[in-house]
Design a protein around this motif. Structure first.
Motif, PDB file in Angstrom:
ATOM      1  N   ASP A 133      10.709  -3.971  10.931  1.00 49.21           N
ATOM      2  CA  ASP A 133       9.975  -3.596  12.207  1.00 49.21           C
ATOM      3  C   ASP A 133       8.717  -3.168  12.719  1.00 49.21           C
ATOM      4  OD1 ASP A 133      11.941  -1.319  12.825  1.00 49.21           O
ATOM      5  OD2 ASP A 133      12.961  -2.663  13.878  1.00 49.21           O
ATOM      6  N   HIS A 134       7.908  -2.265  11.936  1.00 48.86           N
ATOM      7  CA  HIS A 134       7.474  -1.021  12.262  1.00 48.86           C
ATOM      8  C   HIS A 134       6.391  -2.037  12.132  1.00 48.86           C
ATOM      9  CE1 HIS A 134       5.887  -0.880   7.352  1.00 48.86           C
ATOM     10  NE2 HIS A 134       5.168  -1.121   7.795  1.00 48.86           N
ATOM     11  N   ARG A 135       6.085  -3.227  11.245  1.00 47.73           N
ATOM     12  CA  ARG A 135       4.551  -3.899  11.513  1.00 47.73           C
ATOM     13  C   ARG A 135       4.221  -5.013  12.877  1.00 47.73           C
ATOM     14  NH1 ARG A 135       5.933  -4.648   6.660  1.00 47.73           N
ATOM     15  NH2 ARG A 135       5.807  -3.620   4.899  1.00 47.73           N
TER      16      ARG A 135
ATOM     17  N   SER B 115      -0.983  10.844   2.087  1.00 41.96           N
ATOM     18  CA  SER B 115      -1.364  10.439   3.319  1.00 41.96           C
ATOM     19  C   SER B 115      -0.808   8.715   3.930  1.00 41.96           C
ATOM     20  CB  SER B 115      -2.671  11.162   3.776  1.00 41.96           C
ATOM     21  OG  SER B 115      -2.574  10.601   5.137  1.00 41.96           O
ATOM     22  N   ASP B 116       0.312   8.813   4.425  1.00 45.18           N
ATOM     23  CA  ASP B 116       0.224   6.951   4.669  1.00 45.18           C
ATOM     24  C   ASP B 116      -0.230   7.069   6.220  1.00 45.18           C
ATOM     25  OD1 ASP B 116       1.582   4.587   5.703  1.00 45.18           O
ATOM     26  OD2 ASP B 116       2.638   4.638   3.507  1.00 45.18           O
ATOM     27  N   SER B 117      -0.688   5.918   6.388  1.00 46.51           N
ATOM     28  CA  SER B 117      -1.035   5.662   7.670  1.00 46.51           C
ATOM     29  C   SER B 117       0.181   5.513   9.078  1.00 46.51           C
ATOM     30  CB  SER B 117      -1.768   4.212   7.682  1.00 46.51           C
ATOM     31  OG  SER B 117      -2.029   3.934   9.182  1.00 46.51           O
ATOM     32  N   ASP B 118       1.482   4.971   8.336  1.00 45.14           N
ATOM     33  CA  ASP B 118       2.854   4.290   9.147  1.00 45.14           C
ATOM     34  C   ASP B 118       2.973   5.876  10.024  1.00 45.14           C
ATOM     35  OD1 ASP B 118       2.262   2.168   8.747  1.00 45.14           O
ATOM     36  OD2 ASP B 118       3.571   2.375   6.399  1.00 45.14           O
ATOM     37  N   GLN B 119       3.274   6.567   8.424  1.00 43.98           N
ATOM     38  CA  GLN B 119       3.869   8.252   8.870  1.00 43.98           C
ATOM     39  C   GLN B 119       2.685   8.795   9.806  1.00 43.98           C
ATOM     40  OE1 GLN B 119       5.237   8.634   4.973  1.00 43.98           O
ATOM     41  NE2 GLN B 119       5.637   7.351   5.735  1.00 43.98           N
TER      42      GLN B 119
ATOM     43  N   LYS C 206       0.613  -1.563   0.115  1.00 43.59           N
ATOM     44  CA  LYS C 206      -0.026   0.051   0.351  1.00 43.59           C
ATOM     45  C   LYS C 206       0.921   1.602   0.226  1.00 43.59           C
ATOM     46  CE  LYS C 206      -1.506  -1.207   3.591  1.00 43.59           C
ATOM     47  NZ  LYS C 206      -1.344  -3.053   3.637  1.00 43.59           N
ATOM     48  N   SER C 207       1.618   1.435   0.910  1.00 37.22           N
ATOM     49  CA  SER C 207       2.645   2.602   0.841  1.00 37.22           C
ATOM     50  C   SER C 207       3.579   2.666  -0.865  1.00 37.22           C
ATOM     51  CB  SER C 207       4.095   1.851   2.049  1.00 37.22           C
ATOM     52  OG  SER C 207       3.228   2.244   3.081  1.00 37.22           O
ATOM     53  N   SER C 208       4.145   1.531  -0.834  1.00 33.54           N
ATOM     54  CA  SER C 208       4.301   1.969  -1.618  1.00 33.54           C
ATOM     55  C   SER C 208       4.318   1.988  -3.588  1.00 33.54           C
ATOM     56  CB  SER C 208       5.460   0.110  -2.675  1.00 33.54           C
ATOM     57  OG  SER C 208       6.015  -0.190  -1.378  1.00 33.54           O
TER      58      SER C 208
END
Ligand code: ADP
Ligand code: S3P
Ligand code: MG
Length: 163
Positions: free
Chosen positions: A117-119, A33-37, A17-19
């Motif tokens: 390792d963010h997941r 807008s990315d959930s991760d950030q 999704k991010s890629s």
């Protein structure tokens, strides 16, 4: 299909999704807008520590809030966290977006989700059993990222918006 509507990329953990979202936003000249950030900025950490310290329910609440907030205001490309399709309010709000579902086999996803390792350590097979009907319900288009590259997903989405 209008180029002025939000595009939301959904899919299980590690599905890209991010890629793909980054490339789609660049190509359309729309904000990304990315959930991760967003989690990092609004809640002070990535998903993994939030899941450990505050629990998966809190994490998933924050992730749903991300999509709901970002669907308001100017149209954006949004990489939504995997969990968000479980929320009925999110599924309702997604109706105004072009929803792009990226998916591959659990074997491929298990490999790709370990690239960072963010997941949190969630099992893709369990997540799929719970979420697949919802992905199916919300998706306007679906791409097999076991074979398509992020660039090919981007190009397919651009074609879709041109139709
Ligand atoms: N279509 C693709 N084909 C091959 N590898 C991919 C593809 N999309 C993403 N990847 C790789 O898989 C991993 C997870 O991708 P990412 O975009 O971070 O997924 P998500 O945001 O859905 O968790 C990364 O290492 C990324 O480079
Ligand atoms: O499956 C899940 O519940 C989650 C998947 C991961 O998101 P990605 O979909 O961005 O990998 C993780 O970061 C998220 O917070 C929780
Ligand atoms: Mg991501």
């Amino acid at each position: 299909m209008s180029k002025n509507k939000p595009v939301v990329v959904v899919g299980l953990m590690g599905s890209g999704k991010s890629s793909a979202g980054t490339l789609i936003a660049q190509a359309l000249g729309m904000p990304f807008s990315d959930s991760d950030q967003w989690l990092q900025r609004e809640h002070g950490g990535t998903a993994a520590p939030i899941a450990v310290h505050e629990g998966a329910d809190a994490l998933h609440r924050y992730e749903a809030e991300h999509v709901l907030r970002e669907l308001e205001g100017e149209p954006k490309v949004i990489a939504a966290a995997a969990s968000t399709v479980e929320d009925p309010e999110v599924r309702q709000a997604l109706r105004k977006a072009l929803v792009v579902w990226v998916d591959a086999s659990d074997e491929v996803l298990s490999r790709r989700m370990r690239t960072s390792d963010h997941r949190p350590d969630f099992d893709p097979t369990v997540m799929r059993a719970r979420r697949e009907p919802y992905f199916r319900e919300v998706a306007d288009v679906t791409y097999d990222v076991g074979t398509l590259s992020p660039e090919q997903v981007r190009d397919a989405v651009l074609d879709e918006l041109d139709r």
